[in-house]
Design a protein around this motif. Structure first.
Motif, short mmCIF file in Angstrom:
data_model
loop_
_atom_site.label_atom_id
_atom_site.label_comp_id
_atom_site.label_asym_id
_atom_site.label_seq_id
_atom_site.Cartn_x
_atom_site.Cartn_y
_atom_site.Cartn_z
N UNK A 165 0.81 -1.22 0.00
CA UNK A 165 0.00 0.00 0.00
C UNK A 165 0.84 1.27 0.00
N UNK A 166 2.15 1.15 -0.07
CA UNK A 166 3.00 2.33 0.01
C UNK A 166 2.77 3.28 -1.16
N UNK A 167 2.75 4.57 -0.85
CA UNK A 167 2.63 5.59 -1.88
C UNK A 167 3.99 6.02 -2.40
N UNK A 168 5.01 5.96 -1.53
CA UNK A 168 6.35 6.45 -1.85
C UNK A 168 7.32 5.68 -0.97
N UNK A 169 8.64 5.90 -1.19
CA UNK A 169 9.59 5.32 -0.24
C UNK A 169 9.65 6.14 1.05
N UNK A 170 9.00 7.30 1.06
CA UNK A 170 8.84 8.12 2.25
C UNK A 170 7.39 8.05 2.73
#
Length: 306
Positions: free
Chosen positions: A292-297
């Motif tokens: 579900x990650x949008x970004x590596x941040x």
């Protein structure tokens, strides 16, 4: 209550495909500082910024960097390091660049970075607050720590490390001037973004093995300590959560770093003291699962009781 977020999106087009629009609507932030937007102005995805006013410095490095500030109201003023900035109202399809006011005489060390899309600040129209978005250079290792065969990249004799240190030296002076300028005009000051430095052992999981890694070098941590004090700038999230590890805001895409929470806290809200005192909550929007990650941040969201 003013809800403010900083989010390194690591490419707005990819992040939008993963659900950035839903995050922006759900979190209902009043101000968002974005880093690594990494998109030429004509290719900004339609509808990515919903009903927000957009100020965007894309820089001149194709496919790299780029900082933006999203606001509910049209900013009272926008300042950059001299590059053209896109200023767009909600629903506006125009792509012309405006020439914002420069943020004052630029420190000599920062002139080499002026067209890279690394810093942008705005004065809010509806609050006595100046907000800045920063993407600080990642850097590298000093020459004495570079061992061929043990590095991801070829040794460069410390060139990237020295470049980052020059940026840090100039940016420290820039922060002092920007903060004092804001206060002199009756505004609080908030700089947010990806600082590419973990301040202390609390700010990364594997600190024991990272003392010789870029982002946790003694020189970088000493610099960070030098810009913070009860009378200058305050690390808002750490002030609210002094005794916790993290919460981390960056994890490698590789392996199980995210699943195991093997991360770094490198995304910050640094506020003038009076503003820091009215921060009521600080949350890092870590997604439930790696898929579900949008970004590596992850976004860092703070509520300020103004």
């Amino acid at each position: 209550m003013l809800r403010v977020a900083t989010f390194n999106v690591n490419g707005i087009r990819a992040t939008q495909r993963r659900g950035f629009d839903d995050w922006l609507r759900r979190r209902e932030v009043d101000v968002a500082a974005l880093q690594e937007v990494r998109c030429p102005v004509p290719l900004l995805p339609s509808g990515a910024f919903a009903d927000y006013h957009l100020a965007y410095d894309a820089g001149q490095l194709a496919g790299r960097n780029g900082v933006a500030v999203l606001t509910r109201e049209q900013p009272a003023a926008i300042r950059s390091w001299g590059a053209g900035v896109l200023v767009r109202a909600p629903g506006d399809a125009h792509v012309e660049l405006s020439e914002p006011a420069e943020s004052g005489p630029l420190a000599r060390e920062l002139k080499a970075f002026a067209t890279e899309g690394r810093y942008l600040e705005v004065d809010l129209a509806d609050q006595p607050l100046t907000v800045a978005s920063l993407y600080l250079p990642e850097g590298g290792l000093p020459a004495e720590l570079q061992v061929p065969g043990r590095m991801r990249e070829a040794p460069d004799g410390g060139a990237k490390f020295e470049r980052k240190m020059r940026f840090l030296a100039g940016f420290a002076r820039h922060l002092t001037r920007a903060r004092r300028t804001a206060l002199a005009s009756g505004r609080e000051f908030l700089v947010m973004g990806d600082f590419n430095v973990a301040r202390s052992r609390q700010d990364l999981k594997n600190w024991r093995t990272s003392n010789r890694s870029e982002g946790f070098l003694p020189q970088e941590r000493e610099w960070f300590d030098s810009i913070l004090s009860p009378r200058s700038l305050v690390d808002v999230q750490r002030a609210l959560h002094p005794d916790v590890d993290g919460p981390y805001s960056w994890w490698s895409w590789l392996g199980n770093a995210f699943t195991n929470d093997t991360g770094w806290r490198i995304d910050y809200h640094l506020a003038s003291p009076r503003l820091a005192k009215v921060a009521r909550s600080a949350v890092t929007d870590r997604e439930p699962t790696a898929s579900e990650r949008l970004s590596d941040h992850a976004a860092v969201v703070v509520d300020y009781d103004l």
